[in-house]
Design a protein around this motif. Structure first.
Motif, PDB file in Angstrom:
ATOM      1  N   GLU A 123     116.917  -9.249  77.190  1.00  0.00           N
ATOM      2  CA  GLU A 123     116.496  -9.175  75.793  1.00  0.00           C
ATOM      3  C   GLU A 123     115.142  -9.859  75.575  1.00  0.00           C
ATOM      4  OE1 GLU A 123     118.281 -10.121  71.334  1.00  0.00           O
ATOM      5  OE2 GLU A 123     119.575 -10.324  73.086  1.00  0.00           O
ATOM      6  N   GLU A 124     114.875 -10.906  76.335  1.00  0.00           N
ATOM      7  CA  GLU A 124     113.587 -11.606  76.218  1.00  0.00           C
ATOM      8  C   GLU A 124     112.429 -10.658  76.515  1.00  0.00           C
ATOM      9  OE1 GLU A 124     111.087 -15.209  78.437  1.00  0.00           O
ATOM     10  OE2 GLU A 124     113.090 -14.655  79.144  1.00  0.00           O
ATOM     11  N   TYR A 125     112.573  -9.844  77.547  1.00  0.00           N
ATOM     12  CA  TYR A 125     111.486  -8.943  77.937  1.00  0.00           C
ATOM     13  C   TYR A 125     111.369  -7.768  76.967  1.00  0.00           C
ATOM     14  CZ  TYR A 125     111.673 -11.698  82.216  1.00  0.00           C
ATOM     15  OH  TYR A 125     111.667 -12.734  83.123  1.00  0.00           O
ATOM     16  N   ILE A 126     112.478  -7.351  76.394  1.00  0.00           N
ATOM     17  CA  ILE A 126     112.435  -6.314  75.359  1.00  0.00           C
ATOM     18  C   ILE A 126     111.626  -6.814  74.164  1.00  0.00           C
ATOM     19  CG2 ILE A 126     113.819  -5.089  73.639  1.00  0.00           C
ATOM     20  CD1 ILE A 126     114.081  -3.769  76.327  1.00  0.00           C
ATOM     21  N   LYS A 127     111.832  -8.064  73.772  1.00  0.00           N
ATOM     22  CA  LYS A 127     111.072  -8.641  72.654  1.00  0.00           C
ATOM     23  C   LYS A 127     109.579  -8.636  72.945  1.00  0.00           C
ATOM     24  CE  LYS A 127     114.656 -11.788  70.884  1.00  0.00           C
ATOM     25  NZ  LYS A 127     115.048 -13.212  70.727  1.00  0.00           N
ATOM     26  N   ILE A 128     109.217  -8.974  74.183  1.00  0.00           N
ATOM     27  CA  ILE A 128     107.805  -8.985  74.568  1.00  0.00           C
ATOM     28  C   ILE A 128     107.218  -7.587  74.461  1.00  0.00           C
ATOM     29  CG2 ILE A 128     106.238  -9.289  76.536  1.00  0.00           C
ATOM     30  CD1 ILE A 128     108.077 -11.620  77.412  1.00  0.00           C
ATOM     31  N   ALA A 129     107.958  -6.588  74.967  1.00  0.00           N
ATOM     32  CA  ALA A 129     107.476  -5.208  74.917  1.00  0.00           C
ATOM     33  C   ALA A 129     107.288  -4.738  73.474  1.00  0.00           C
ATOM     34  CB  ALA A 129     108.437  -4.280  75.655  1.00  0.00           C
ATOM     35  N   LYS A 130     108.244  -5.043  72.601  1.00  0.00           N
ATOM     36  CA  LYS A 130     108.133  -4.636  71.193  1.00  0.00           C
ATOM     37  C   LYS A 130     106.933  -5.310  70.528  1.00  0.00           C
ATOM     38  CE  LYS A 130     112.399  -5.698  70.080  1.00  0.00           C
ATOM     39  NZ  LYS A 130     113.659  -5.895  69.323  1.00  0.00           N
ATOM     40  N   THR A 131     106.677  -6.553  70.898  1.00  0.00           N
ATOM     41  CA  THR A 131     105.536  -7.261  70.317  1.00  0.00           C
ATOM     42  C   THR A 131     104.228  -6.599  70.725  1.00  0.00           C
ATOM     43  OG1 THR A 131     106.776  -9.335  70.387  1.00  0.00           O
ATOM     44  CG2 THR A 131     104.404  -9.494  70.087  1.00  0.00           C
ATOM     45  N   PHE A 132     104.106  -6.244  72.005  1.00  0.00           N
ATOM     46  CA  PHE A 132     102.896  -5.548  72.457  1.00  0.00           C
ATOM     47  C   PHE A 132     102.765  -4.182  71.789  1.00  0.00           C
ATOM     48  CE2 PHE A 132     102.764  -8.338  76.348  1.00  0.00           C
ATOM     49  CZ  PHE A 132     101.501  -8.840  76.103  1.00  0.00           C
ATOM     50  N   MET A 133     103.878  -3.482  71.623  1.00  0.00           N
ATOM     51  CA  MET A 133     103.821  -2.198  70.930  1.00  0.00           C
ATOM     52  C   MET A 133     103.277  -2.380  69.520  1.00  0.00           C
ATOM     53  SD  MET A 133     107.501  -0.579  72.133  1.00  0.00           S
ATOM     54  CE  MET A 133     107.389   0.924  71.158  1.00  0.00           C
ATOM     55  N   PHE A 134     103.703  -3.445  68.857  1.00  0.00           N
ATOM     56  CA  PHE A 134     103.289  -3.649  67.471  1.00  0.00           C
ATOM     57  C   PHE A 134     101.825  -4.060  67.365  1.00  0.00           C
ATOM     58  CE2 PHE A 134     103.274  -5.272  63.179  1.00  0.00           C
ATOM     59  CZ  PHE A 134     104.084  -4.358  62.532  1.00  0.00           C
TER      60      PHE A 134
END
Length: 303
Positions: A223-234
């Motif tokens: 879940e930590e890495y998913i959060k990072i990916a979503k942040t970069f997407m945003f």
């Protein structure tokens, strides 16, 4: 839902004529400029589509999100020793700041230089890396037939001089350390994976489901890495239009010059849009408008 999706598509079809097909990858200029489609996949498994949602296109820069997740699982936060975390404000294929800003490294994983560096950090031989990437794509789309569009791949490879220049520069400063041509070939292949709106909506739903595959309830990414990916997407996912998109749409998203846009509504749904006619920033011109109206109608903004 399908009726509303169709209406939103028709409301924004007029914008297609204001855009153009990309010409710097010759094969992409053969796309159907008038194609426009959308697919929605919820984290519970409900799905709806409208328009040309089964129109095939190459995933292009949307793939950067997936290779980032794989590289994070392999290396953890160490990847950010070689790739930054900040938006650039420059075009996705700009190499200007690679040399101007010190220490010399790509600003983020969503621009071409950063994505090439990230792909190079995936563990394994060239063949093992590619097999892992395509297998992961097939798992999270629930589409075992997913594969490469060879015409686009060869077109990208033969015209990718700017990407090649950035890659060799990165080797010169120590960011890339393996075989540069293999790293580039892998990058060209990941961008040439052929998908539909349905596929990218399911990828987005997987991200929206915090890295858990809804079909098996199996966690594939922390879940930590998913959060990072979503942040970069945003912050970086819509190239140098990311700030404007964040205000007008408010959903973590990633576009590609094949005309696709993948959007994540956290814990709710994934959205896939296709519209090959692009604006000056490299984003689907009608696709952005479709997502803007969809977000307003269903109050999807995360803010």
């Amino acid at each position: 839902m399908e009726v509303k999706l169709k209406r939103i598509l028709e409301n924004n079809r007029k914008y297609i004529e204001e855009g153009n097909l990309p010409s710097y990858i010759p094969e992409l200029s053969n796309a159907n400029k008038n194609a426009l489609g959308i697919y929605v996949s919820t984290v519970e498994g409900e799905e709806w589509g409208a328009g040309d949602y089964m129109y095939p296109f190459t995933i292009q820069s949307i793939s950067k999100v997936i290779t980032l997740l794989i590289a994070l699982e392999d290396n953890g936060m160490e990847i950010f020793q070689k790739v930054g975390m900040e938006p650039t404000g420059d075009a996705f294929n700009s190499m200007m700041k690679l040399e101007l800003v010190q220490p010399s490294k790509p600003f983020n994983p969503m621009i071409n230089a950063g994505a090439i560096a990230v792909t190079s950090m995936i563990h394994g031989s060239y063949k093992e890396k590619f097999d892992r990437i395509i297998s992961f794509f097939r798992a999270i789309t629930n589409n075992p037939k997913l594969g490469i569009n060879d015409r686009v791949y060869l077109s990208e490879k033969s015209t990718g001089d700017k990407n090649r220049a950035m890659a060799y520069y990165m080797r010169d400063v120590g960011i890339l350390q393996g075989d540069v041509e293999e790293d580039l070939d892998l990058y060209f292949k990941q961008c040439s994976i052929e998908v539909t709106c349905k596929d990218i909506a399911r990828i987005a739903a997987f991200i929206g489901n915090k890295g858990v595959l809804k079909e098996t309830n199996e966690r594939l990414i922390s879940e930590e890495y998913i959060k990072i990916a979503k942040t970069f997407m945003f912050t970086c996912g819509m190239y140098n239009a990311s700030g404007e998109f964040a205000i007008n749409v408010g959903i973590p998203s990633k576009s590609g010059v094949g005309g696709g846009i993948m959007s994540v509504v956290p814990s709710k749904m994934g959205i896939g849009v296709i519209g090959p006619s692009l604006d000056s920033k490299g984003n689907s011109i009608a696709g952005v408008k479709v997502l803007e109206e969809l977000s307003k109608e269903f109050n999807l903004s995360i803010f």
